[in-house]
Motif scaffolding. Structure first.
Motif, PDB file in Angstrom:
ATOM      1  N   ASP A  37       0.826  -1.220   0.000  1.00 13.36           N
ATOM      2  CA  ASP A  37       0.000   0.000   0.000  1.00 13.36           C
ATOM      3  C   ASP A  37       0.853   1.260   0.000  1.00 13.36           C
ATOM      4  N   VAL A  38       1.940   1.259   0.773  1.00 17.48           N
ATOM      5  CA  VAL A  38       2.826   2.430   0.814  1.00 17.48           C
ATOM      6  C   VAL A  38       3.433   2.668  -0.570  1.00 17.48           C
ATOM      7  N   PHE A  39       3.913   1.613  -1.197  1.00 20.21           N
ATOM      8  CA  PHE A  39       4.499   1.757  -2.528  1.00 20.21           C
ATOM      9  C   PHE A  39       3.453   2.152  -3.566  1.00 20.21           C
ATOM     10  N   LYS A  40       2.258   1.565  -3.502  1.00 22.74           N
ATOM     11  CA  LYS A  40       1.206   1.927  -4.462  1.00 22.74           C
ATOM     12  C   LYS A  40       0.859   3.404  -4.356  1.00 22.74           C
ATOM     13  N   GLU A  41       0.731   3.883  -3.131  1.00 21.95           N
ATOM     14  CA  GLU A  41       0.395   5.301  -2.923  1.00 21.95           C
ATOM     15  C   GLU A  41       1.480   6.214  -3.497  1.00 21.95           C
ATOM     16  N   ALA A  42       2.733   5.766  -3.475  1.00 19.22           N
ATOM     17  CA  ALA A  42       3.850   6.557  -3.988  1.00 19.22           C
ATOM     18  C   ALA A  42       4.113   6.291  -5.474  1.00 19.22           C
ATOM     19  N   ASP A  43       3.290   5.446  -6.099  1.00 15.99           N
ATOM     20  CA  ASP A  43       3.423   5.107  -7.516  1.00 15.99           C
ATOM     21  C   ASP A  43       4.764   4.425  -7.818  1.00 15.99           C
ATOM     22  N   GLY A  85      12.041   1.204  -5.551  1.00 17.74           N
ATOM     23  CA  GLY A  85      11.730   0.902  -4.164  1.00 17.74           C
ATOM     24  C   GLY A  85      12.713  -0.054  -3.526  1.00 17.74           C
ATOM     25  N   GLY A  86      12.837   0.029  -2.219  1.00 17.46           N
ATOM     26  CA  GLY A  86      13.697  -0.876  -1.480  1.00 17.46           C
ATOM     27  C   GLY A  86      13.104  -1.169  -0.112  1.00 17.46           C
ATOM     28  N   VAL A  87      13.248  -2.416   0.330  1.00 18.73           N
ATOM     29  CA  VAL A  87      12.711  -2.841   1.628  1.00 18.73           C
ATOM     30  C   VAL A  87      13.764  -3.679   2.333  1.00 18.73           C
ATOM     31  N   SER A  88      14.009  -3.361   3.599  1.00 11.65           N
ATOM     32  CA  SER A  88      14.854  -4.213   4.432  1.00 11.65           C
ATOM     33  C   SER A  88      14.427  -4.067   5.884  1.00 11.65           C
ATOM     34  N   GLU A  89      14.872  -5.019   6.686  1.00 12.04           N
ATOM     35  CA  GLU A  89      14.564  -4.989   8.115  1.00 12.04           C
ATOM     36  C   GLU A  89      15.712  -4.322   8.854  1.00 12.04           C
ATOM     37  N   ASN A  90      15.362  -3.479   9.804  1.00 12.17           N
ATOM     38  CA  ASN A  90      16.352  -2.856  10.681  1.00 12.17           C
ATOM     39  C   ASN A  90      16.279  -3.549  12.028  1.00 12.17           C
ATOM     40  N   GLN A  91      17.412  -3.655  12.680  1.00 14.07           N
ATOM     41  CA  GLN A  91      17.455  -4.417  13.916  1.00 14.07           C
ATOM     42  C   GLN A  91      16.974  -3.628  15.136  1.00 14.07           C
ATOM     43  N   TYR A  92      17.061  -2.302  15.069  1.00 21.44           N
ATOM     44  CA  TYR A  92      16.668  -1.463  16.210  1.00 21.44           C
ATOM     45  C   TYR A  92      16.114  -0.140  15.695  1.00 21.44           C
ATOM     46  N   ALA A  93      15.530   0.615  16.612  1.00 25.14           N
ATOM     47  CA  ALA A  93      15.129   1.993  16.339  1.00 25.14           C
ATOM     48  C   ALA A  93      15.303   2.782  17.627  1.00 25.14           C
ATOM     49  N   ILE A  94      15.442   4.095  17.481  1.00 19.33           N
ATOM     50  CA  ILE A  94      15.627   4.982  18.635  1.00 19.33           C
ATOM     51  C   ILE A  94      14.503   6.006  18.616  1.00 19.33           C
ATOM     52  N   ALA A  95      13.623   5.938  19.605  1.00 14.31           N
ATOM     53  CA  ALA A  95      12.427   6.778  19.636  1.00 14.31           C
ATOM     54  C   ALA A  95      12.760   8.269  19.671  1.00 14.31           C
TER      55      ALA A  95
END
Length: 183
Positions: A37-43, A85-95
């Motif tokens: 959905d995110v990619f479709k919205e961004a064409d 487009g590109g997709v990958s998993e990140n191991q952490y995030a910092i709020a």
């Protein structure tokens, strides 16, 4: 890791949006559809995916294909220059920074995050840390330090000596973090 809460998610989202990124939240079961959905919205019509067990189990590549996209899960360095487009998993995030953190030695994950015009970083809610210093505590406790640790805070931006800002020179023009409820 931290107890994943709505407040922690909202702080991460607010801080990412402050640096021109976007953020959505979903269940693991809806991850593939959310990314599509995110990619479709961004064409966006094509994407490279650095697959991980989470992305494979959630069927992200299949969901993008079902949405009519061309998907590449191998030879990413060959396709990375032309695919949008590109997709990958990140191991952490910092709020407190709205930052995603890559902490693995897999080159395809780095390539996807830097070569894509539109990057979607997946992060498990349980891996969102409160503060910058918390990230270094986690890294110090790892049995072995990864060969690469990268901090991703919003779309790429740079400025010249006259402070003329440019987006997308050294990385993606657009960036979305998808936070997966995993607890």
């Amino acid at each position: 890791m931290n107890q994943f809460t709505d407040a922690l998610y909202e702080r991460f989202k607010t801080n990412l949006e402050a640096v021109n990124g976007t953020c959505v939240r979903c269940s693991k079961e809806n991850l593939g559809k959310t990314v599509a959905d995110v990619f479709k919205e961004a064409d966006i019509h094509d994407a490279c995916i650095a697959e991980t067990p989470l992305l494979t189990e959630a069927g992200v590549a299949e969901a993008l294909k079902e949405a009519g996209m061309d998907v590449y899960t191998d030879h990413i360095r060959l396709h990375g220059e032309t695919v949008k487009g590109g997709v990958s998993e990140n191991q952490y995030a910092i709020a407190d920074l709205g930052t995603m953190v890559q902490g693995r030695d897999v080159i395809d994950e780095r390539t996807v995050a830097t070569m894509s015009e539109y990057y979607i970083g997946i992060v498990k809610g349980s891996t969102i840390l409160n503060e910058y210093d918390d990230m270094f505590d986690v890294l110090a406790e790892l049995p072995e330090m990864p060969g690469f640790v990268g901090f991703i805070t919003g779309p790429s931006r740079t400025a010249d000596i006259e402070c003329v800002s440019t987006v997308g020179v050294h990385g993606p023009i657009k960036l979305t973090a998808v936070v997966v409820d995993d607890v």
